[in-house]
Design a protein around this motif. Structure first.
Motif, PDB file in Angstrom:
ATOM      1  N   PHE A 193       0.879  -1.118  -0.069  1.00  0.00           N
ATOM      2  CA  PHE A 193       0.336   0.269   0.082  1.00  0.00           C
ATOM      3  C   PHE A 193       0.997   1.139   0.183  1.00  0.00           C
ATOM      4  O   PHE A 193       1.788   1.447   0.656  1.00  0.00           O
ATOM      5  CB  PHE A 193      -0.898  -0.055   1.300  1.00  0.00           C
ATOM      6  CG  PHE A 193      -2.068  -0.612   1.287  1.00  0.00           C
ATOM      7  CD1 PHE A 193      -2.970  -0.532   0.114  1.00  0.00           C
ATOM      8  CD2 PHE A 193      -2.583  -1.795   2.188  1.00  0.00           C
ATOM      9  CE1 PHE A 193      -4.261  -0.814   0.024  1.00  0.00           C
ATOM     10  CE2 PHE A 193      -3.682  -2.288   1.918  1.00  0.00           C
ATOM     11  CZ  PHE A 193      -4.890  -2.082   1.026  1.00  0.00           C
ATOM     12  N   THR A 194       0.193   2.341  -0.786  1.00  0.00           N
ATOM     13  CA  THR A 194       1.124   3.611  -0.828  1.00  0.00           C
ATOM     14  C   THR A 194       0.025   4.353  -0.087  1.00  0.00           C
ATOM     15  O   THR A 194      -1.326   3.887   0.203  1.00  0.00           O
ATOM     16  CB  THR A 194       1.566   4.079  -2.192  1.00  0.00           C
ATOM     17  OG1 THR A 194       0.229   4.048  -2.717  1.00  0.00           O
ATOM     18  CG2 THR A 194       2.470   3.240  -2.904  1.00  0.00           C
ATOM     19  N   LEU A 195       0.100   5.650   0.314  1.00  0.00           N
ATOM     20  CA  LEU A 195      -0.571   6.494   0.773  1.00  0.00           C
ATOM     21  C   LEU A 195      -2.093   6.541  -0.347  1.00  0.00           C
ATOM     22  O   LEU A 195      -2.954   6.573   0.122  1.00  0.00           O
ATOM     23  CB  LEU A 195      -0.470   7.801   1.070  1.00  0.00           C
ATOM     24  CG  LEU A 195       0.658   8.001   2.299  1.00  0.00           C
ATOM     25  CD1 LEU A 195       1.211   9.267   2.429  1.00  0.00           C
ATOM     26  CD2 LEU A 195       0.106   7.235   3.440  1.00  0.00           C
ATOM     27  N   ASP A 196      -1.710   6.771  -1.528  1.00  0.00           N
ATOM     28  CA  ASP A 196      -3.044   6.937  -2.357  1.00  0.00           C
ATOM     29  C   ASP A 196      -3.590   5.357  -2.770  1.00  0.00           C
ATOM     30  O   ASP A 196      -4.900   5.612  -2.736  1.00  0.00           O
ATOM     31  CB  ASP A 196      -2.382   7.195  -3.685  1.00  0.00           C
ATOM     32  CG  ASP A 196      -1.695   8.686  -4.026  1.00  0.00           C
ATOM     33  OD1 ASP A 196      -2.080   9.443  -3.017  1.00  0.00           O
ATOM     34  OD2 ASP A 196      -0.884   8.921  -4.655  1.00  0.00           O
ATOM     35  N   THR A 197      -2.963   4.501  -2.607  1.00  0.00           N
ATOM     36  CA  THR A 197      -3.797   2.929  -2.872  1.00  0.00           C
ATOM     37  C   THR A 197      -4.382   2.858  -1.655  1.00  0.00           C
ATOM     38  O   THR A 197      -5.509   2.183  -1.834  1.00  0.00           O
ATOM     39  CB  THR A 197      -2.904   1.991  -3.287  1.00  0.00           C
ATOM     40  OG1 THR A 197      -1.663   1.725  -2.286  1.00  0.00           O
ATOM     41  CG2 THR A 197      -2.220   2.222  -4.743  1.00  0.00           C
ATOM     42  N   MET A 198      -3.828   3.133  -0.453  1.00  0.00           N
ATOM     43  CA  MET A 198      -4.694   2.878   0.860  1.00  0.00           C
ATOM     44  C   MET A 198      -5.928   3.846   0.738  1.00  0.00           C
ATOM     45  O   MET A 198      -7.107   3.404   1.166  1.00  0.00           O
ATOM     46  CB  MET A 198      -3.976   3.340   1.925  1.00  0.00           C
ATOM     47  CG  MET A 198      -4.294   2.714   3.450  1.00  0.00           C
ATOM     48  SD  MET A 198      -3.394   3.169   4.574  1.00  0.00           S
ATOM     49  CE  MET A 198      -1.849   2.157   4.298  1.00  0.00           C
ATOM     50  N   GLU A 199      -5.859   5.189   0.429  1.00  0.00           N
ATOM     51  CA  GLU A 199      -7.004   5.877   0.466  1.00  0.00           C
ATOM     52  C   GLU A 199      -8.074   5.299  -0.710  1.00  0.00           C
ATOM     53  O   GLU A 199      -9.338   5.298  -0.390  1.00  0.00           O
ATOM     54  CB  GLU A 199      -6.582   7.259   0.009  1.00  0.00           C
ATOM     55  CG  GLU A 199      -7.786   8.208  -0.165  1.00  0.00           C
ATOM     56  CD  GLU A 199      -8.206   8.680   1.148  1.00  0.00           C
ATOM     57  OE1 GLU A 199      -9.664   8.958   1.246  1.00  0.00           O
ATOM     58  OE2 GLU A 199      -7.314   8.726   2.018  1.00  0.00           O
TER      59      GLU A 199
END
Length: 123
Positions: free
Chosen positions: A79-85
């Motif tokens: 997960f990156t911050l964008d994919t987590m969001e």
């Protein structure tokens, strides 16, 4: 490739690990939550989910639990911050347990919406 396998690959990218047990666990969890109407707190991950995955892939529920735990850590690390969001609906700073990750992904699998967004609609 199933919808749940595509979901996992869309988070992790190509990986060499066999993701089928985790994909199956997501499908079983979605079935329990949305088609059988069982509340999240009433689902026993080992007995209700991992035992069904073990029936599908052979082996016992304890070895399946270890495989899924390893896979869920790989997914979490991807997960990156964008994919987590995108997939969860908010940023989580503490890694989710395998059960929590399976629930989050089961919501996305069923609704094509992040868990926290779907929950906010129902409040």
């Amino acid at each position: 490739m199933t919808k749940s396998e595509n979901l996992i690959f869309s988070i992790t990218g190509p990986i060499r690990a066999d993701i089928r047990p985790l994909a199956c666990a997501i499908e079983v969890m979605a079935d329990l939550l949305f088609h059988n109407g069982i509340h999240i707190d009433d689902i026993r991950i080992m007995e209700d989910v991992y035992s069904e995955v073990a029936k599908t892939f052979g082996g016992n529920k304890h070895s399946i639990a270890r495989k899924i735990a390893r896979l869920s850590h790989q997914v979490w690390d991807s997960f990156t911050l964008d994919t987590m969001e995108f997939y969860l609906g908010k940023h989580l700073f503490i890694a989710a347990s395998p059960k929590e990750l399976i629930v989050y992904l089961a919501y996305y699998y069923e609704y094509s919406q992040p868990f926290f967004k779907v929950i906010s609609y129902s409040l």
